[in-house]
Write a protein that holds these residues in place. Structure first.
Motif, PDB file in Angstrom:
ATOM      1  N   GLU A  63      12.764  43.076  39.436  1.00 20.38           N
ATOM      2  CA  GLU A  63      13.708  42.702  39.063  1.00 20.38           C
ATOM      3  C   GLU A  63      14.591  42.106  40.505  1.00 20.38           C
ATOM      4  OE1 GLU A  63      17.471  44.606  36.978  1.00 20.38           O
ATOM      5  OE2 GLU A  63      16.418  45.517  38.437  1.00 20.38           O
TER       6      GLU A  63
ATOM      7  N   ALA B  71      13.094  41.280  42.739  1.00 22.00           N
ATOM      8  CA  ALA B  71      12.244  39.761  43.253  1.00 22.00           C
ATOM      9  C   ALA B  71      12.903  37.805  41.982  1.00 22.00           C
ATOM     10  CB  ALA B  71      11.049  39.888  43.177  1.00 22.00           C
ATOM     11  N   ILE B  72      12.408  38.711  41.004  1.00 18.84           N
ATOM     12  CA  ILE B  72      12.381  37.904  39.962  1.00 18.84           C
ATOM     13  C   ILE B  72      13.551  37.973  39.513  1.00 18.84           C
ATOM     14  CG2 ILE B  72      11.516  37.286  37.966  1.00 18.84           C
ATOM     15  CD1 ILE B  72       8.906  38.853  38.570  1.00 18.84           C
ATOM     16  N   ASP B  73      14.459  39.172  38.736  1.00 19.20           N
ATOM     17  CA  ASP B  73      15.464  38.674  37.771  1.00 19.20           C
ATOM     18  C   ASP B  73      16.904  37.616  38.016  1.00 19.20           C
ATOM     19  OD1 ASP B  73      16.430  39.655  34.652  1.00 19.20           O
ATOM     20  OD2 ASP B  73      18.450  40.018  36.676  1.00 19.20           O
ATOM     21  N   ARG B  74      17.485  37.720  38.533  1.00 14.66           N
ATOM     22  CA  ARG B  74      17.920  36.102  39.148  1.00 14.66           C
ATOM     23  C   ARG B  74      17.223  34.595  39.466  1.00 14.66           C
ATOM     24  NH1 ARG B  74      22.674  37.336  41.973  1.00 14.66           N
ATOM     25  NH2 ARG B  74      21.610  39.373  42.650  1.00 14.66           N
ATOM     26  N   SER B  75      16.641  34.394  39.616  1.00 22.75           N
ATOM     27  CA  SER B  75      16.221  32.800  39.446  1.00 22.75           C
ATOM     28  C   SER B  75      15.750  33.503  37.997  1.00 22.75           C
ATOM     29  CB  SER B  75      14.911  32.767  40.409  1.00 22.75           C
ATOM     30  OG  SER B  75      14.666  33.530  41.605  1.00 22.75           O
ATOM     31  N   VAL B  76      14.952  33.796  37.096  1.00 19.45           N
ATOM     32  CA  VAL B  76      14.969  34.007  35.782  1.00 19.45           C
ATOM     33  C   VAL B  76      16.439  33.370  34.967  1.00 19.45           C
ATOM     34  CG1 VAL B  76      14.230  35.177  33.975  1.00 19.45           C
ATOM     35  CG2 VAL B  76      12.719  34.989  35.761  1.00 19.45           C
ATOM     36  N   GLN B  77      17.176  34.749  35.562  1.00 19.98           N
ATOM     37  CA  GLN B  77      18.552  33.944  34.860  1.00 19.98           C
ATOM     38  C   GLN B  77      19.212  33.134  35.162  1.00 19.98           C
ATOM     39  OE1 GLN B  77      19.413  36.348  32.984  1.00 19.98           O
ATOM     40  NE2 GLN B  77      18.260  37.305  32.941  1.00 19.98           N
ATOM     41  N   MET B  78      19.274  32.510  35.902  1.00 19.48           N
ATOM     42  CA  MET B  78      19.451  31.180  36.642  1.00 19.48           C
ATOM     43  C   MET B  78      18.648  29.895  36.095  1.00 19.48           C
ATOM     44  SD  MET B  78      19.758  31.403  41.427  1.00 19.48           S
ATOM     45  CE  MET B  78      20.256  30.434  40.789  1.00 19.48           C
ATOM     46  N   ILE B  79      17.823  29.997  35.310  1.00 14.84           N
ATOM     47  CA  ILE B  79      16.932  28.555  35.077  1.00 14.84           C
ATOM     48  C   ILE B  79      17.684  28.706  33.650  1.00 14.84           C
ATOM     49  CG2 ILE B  79      14.657  28.143  34.444  1.00 14.84           C
ATOM     50  CD1 ILE B  79      14.044  28.837  36.524  1.00 14.84           C
ATOM     51  N   ARG B  80      17.852  30.331  33.165  1.00 16.98           N
ATOM     52  CA  ARG B  80      18.038  30.338  31.500  1.00 16.98           C
ATOM     53  C   ARG B  80      19.214  29.782  30.891  1.00 16.98           C
ATOM     54  NH1 ARG B  80      20.983  34.223  28.690  1.00 16.98           N
ATOM     55  NH2 ARG B  80      21.469  35.046  30.376  1.00 16.98           N
TER      56      ARG B  80
END
Length: 286
Positions: free
Chosen positions: A120, A122-131
């Motif tokens: 979470e 490592a991944i979640d913040r980047s995913v939320q920014m792209i979303r």
């Protein structure tokens, strides 16, 4: 002297009460499931009838909004010519491939983040920014990457599908009650069996909700993708009709998008009833 009135009390057998409840249906209404389905179609049918009446009486210009009968006639004509089946097939194929790719990626990332706090972080913040980036803002960059071919369209559909499934998969796994894991641990189930038999089934309602949202997003992304450089598909059909002011064709594509969306949601609901028959909030009653 006061008079005491004796009131007789009739006790209804449990079986009779159950039959009465079954007749009343869900939500305490006396209308059965078929009656509710019929009622749900009243508003759309009335809308079409009013639309047809307004168009036939000249209150709606054919250049603005053609009559439903004209749209149906156009659908028959394009079907017989083979144009509509071809474009519909192309769009369905793009949506299916994009949904499979994006859904698989979203589920894999959601599962990883759901089980691991490290993942979470490592991944979640980047995913939320792209979303948070709108489709139209990404479109110029996607065209630079993939051109205006099939890759661009499938990428946009995959991108739109991945986020709802990712979020709902993560949420579903995190919301599984830890008390449900105790019986499995007592029985000596391995971690893999706990995940397969307890955690993923417990997260399935949330995952399937994500699938329903993703189905709607897939068509939204496909509409955006097919308006740029497409040579076939429903979006291409609509844009080509715009050039020649064929509002009947444009309305036809809109109706097809609506029917596909309703059909896809119905399939998702049927999948819910089948896979979640064990769940008290799902099953035959829904």
């Amino acid at each position: 002297m006061s008079a005491i009135e004796h009131t007789s009390i009739t006790v209804t057998p449990p079986q009779q009460r159950q039959r009465s409840n079954d007749r009343r249906g869900a939500g305490g209404t006396a209308i059965g499931p078929r009656g509710l389905i019929a009622i749900s179609w009243i508003a759309p049918v009335l809308l079409v009838l009013v639309w047809e009446a307004l168009a036939r009486n000249g209150w709606l210009s054919p250049q603005i909004l053609p009559a439903p009968s004209k749209v149906v006639a156009t659908a028959v004509k394009l079907t017989l010519s083979g144009s509509l089946p071809h474009d519909l097939g192309v769009s369905l194929l793009r949506a299916a491939v994009g949904f499979a790719l994006g859904g698989g990626i979203g589920f894999a990332l959601g599962t990883l983040v759901g089980f691991s706090r490290l993942a979470e972080a490592a991944i979640d913040r980047s995913v939320q920014m792209i979303r948070a980036i709108p489709f139209l803002a990404l479109l110029p960059l996607v065209i630079v990457w993939f051109g205006v071919g099939e890759g661009q369209k499938i990428f946009l559909v995959s991108l739109g599908v991945a986020f709802p499934i990712y979020i709902n998969t993560t949420l579903g796994i995190r919301q599984v009650d830890p008390k449900l894991l105790e019986p499995g641990r007592v029985q000596g189930l391995s971690t893999a069996l706990l995940i397969r038999r307890v955690i993923l089934p417990g997260a399935l309602p949330s995952i399937l909700t994500g699938v329903r949202y993703a189905l709607a997003t897939a068509w939204l992304a496909l509409v955006v993708a097919e308006t740029i450089g497409a040579q076939a598909g429903l979006g291409f059909l609509a844009m080509d009709a715009r050039e020649f002011l064929r509002t009947d064709v444009i309305v036809l594509t809109i109706v097809i998008y609506a029917l596909i969306g309703v059909g896809a949601d119905s399939l998702a609901r049927a999948l819910e009833r089948r896979l979640l028959a064990w769940h008290p909030n799902y099953g035959a009653a829904r």
